[in-house]
Motif scaffolding. Sequence first.
Motif, mmCIF file in Angstrom:
data_model
loop_
_atom_site.group_PDB
_atom_site.id
_atom_site.type_symbol
_atom_site.label_atom_id
_atom_site.label_comp_id
_atom_site.label_asym_id
_atom_site.label_seq_id
_atom_site.Cartn_x
_atom_site.Cartn_y
_atom_site.Cartn_z
ATOM 1 N N UNK A 1 108.786 -4.110 66.375
ATOM 2 C CA UNK A 1 109.603 -3.746 65.214
ATOM 3 C C UNK A 1 108.734 -3.252 64.063
ATOM 4 N N UNK A 2 107.629 -3.954 63.817
ATOM 5 C CA UNK A 2 106.714 -3.538 62.757
ATOM 6 C C UNK A 2 106.166 -2.135 63.017
ATOM 7 N N UNK A 3 105.762 -1.905 64.258
ATOM 8 C CA UNK A 3 105.175 -0.609 64.609
ATOM 9 C C UNK A 3 106.225 0.501 64.512
ATOM 10 N N UNK A 4 107.401 0.239 65.054
ATOM 11 C CA UNK A 4 108.487 1.238 65.039
ATOM 12 C C UNK A 4 108.858 1.619 63.614
ATOM 13 N N UNK A 5 108.885 0.630 62.727
ATOM 14 C CA UNK A 5 109.326 0.872 61.351
ATOM 15 C C UNK A 5 108.174 1.208 60.406
ATOM 16 N N UNK A 6 106.970 1.366 60.975
ATOM 17 C CA UNK A 6 105.784 1.789 60.215
ATOM 18 C C UNK A 6 105.505 0.869 59.017
ATOM 19 N N UNK A 7 105.508 -0.431 59.285
ATOM 20 C CA UNK A 7 105.323 -1.411 58.225
ATOM 21 C C UNK A 7 103.929 -2.032 58.202
ATOM 22 N N UNK A 8 103.102 -1.704 59.177
ATOM 23 C CA UNK A 8 101.742 -2.225 59.209
ATOM 24 C C UNK A 8 100.741 -1.079 59.161
ATOM 25 N N UNK A 9 99.613 -1.333 58.513
ATOM 26 C CA UNK A 9 98.542 -0.341 58.435
ATOM 27 C C UNK A 9 97.324 -0.738 59.257
ATOM 28 N N UNK A 10 97.237 -2.026 59.597
ATOM 29 C CA UNK A 10 96.098 -2.523 60.379
ATOM 30 C C UNK A 10 96.542 -3.796 61.093
ATOM 31 N N UNK A 11 96.158 -3.917 62.355
ATOM 32 C CA UNK A 11 96.457 -5.120 63.131
ATOM 33 C C UNK A 11 95.158 -5.666 63.714
ATOM 34 N N UNK A 12 94.938 -6.962 63.539
ATOM 35 C CA UNK A 12 93.814 -7.640 64.182
ATOM 36 C C UNK A 12 94.392 -8.668 65.145
ATOM 37 N N UNK A 13 94.169 -8.466 66.437
ATOM 38 C CA UNK A 13 94.698 -9.386 67.436
ATOM 39 C C UNK A 13 93.572 -10.178 68.058
ATOM 40 N N UNK A 14 93.731 -11.489 68.043
ATOM 41 C CA UNK A 14 92.754 -12.374 68.672
ATOM 42 C C UNK A 14 92.990 -12.415 70.178
ATOM 43 N N UNK A 15 91.945 -12.116 70.921
ATOM 44 C CA UNK A 15 91.971 -12.247 72.379
ATOM 45 C C UNK A 15 91.227 -13.537 72.692
ATOM 46 N N UNK A 16 91.950 -14.551 73.120
ATOM 47 C CA UNK A 16 91.374 -15.885 73.191
ATOM 48 C C UNK A 16 90.457 -16.117 74.383
ATOM 49 N N UNK A 17 90.699 -15.374 75.456
ATOM 50 C CA UNK A 17 89.969 -15.630 76.708
ATOM 51 C C UNK A 17 90.336 -14.551 77.711
#
Length: 228
Positions: free
Chosen positions: A107-123
Amino acid sequence: MYFKGHQKSSFIDYPDKISTVLFTGGCNFKCPYCHNSDLVYNKGEKIEAEYIFSFLEKRKKFIDAVCISGGEATLNKGLYDFVKELKDKGFLVKLDTNGTNPRLLKSFIKDKLLDYIAMDIKAPFNKYNKVTGVMVEINKIKESISLIRESDIDYEFRTTVCKELITEDDIINIAEELKGSKRYIIQNFRDGDTILAGKGRLTPYKKEELKDIERKIKDNFIEFKVRS
């Protein structure tokens, strides 16, 4: 919506921007190396969204971006509306997430509401349950990775490493799983009094060891960094 912590200014949380950092309470993971144990268990102060918007209004000439971290921010039902209001006010928004809520990310991506995403890859995918201390729907993790990679939003994937939980082979496996991604960051574990597992129980990598790992995996990514 409310928050459990607020860092008024940061020069490192949003690349090349001055940001303010908000911390949400509660997390659906119990990673032993987590340095925000109070946030995981939703302890501490309660900061209302109204206070944040008042603060931003006063400091808008000095702040470019708002970083929302945790805990796990996507557990909060009011997050979408809060982010939308930030964007309406003209701020850049960065979201830190563990990737367990791809529906909200979409939803965030579709509605262009984020400019940067940091995703933690745990393992590596086959070790997620062990490292996070919970049963993980790994398909949601994979879906979030795909959504982020296929979007036009700036992003990074990152992994915190300590010897007891993440081996060198694990890091290499993660690098293969993420191969071709724009940006991958290894964060070396730092001990402290607020570590979920307790102080003195986990071991960071030596700088030389991380340099050796960097040589083996850096070409998998457009940009690779080690934070120690």
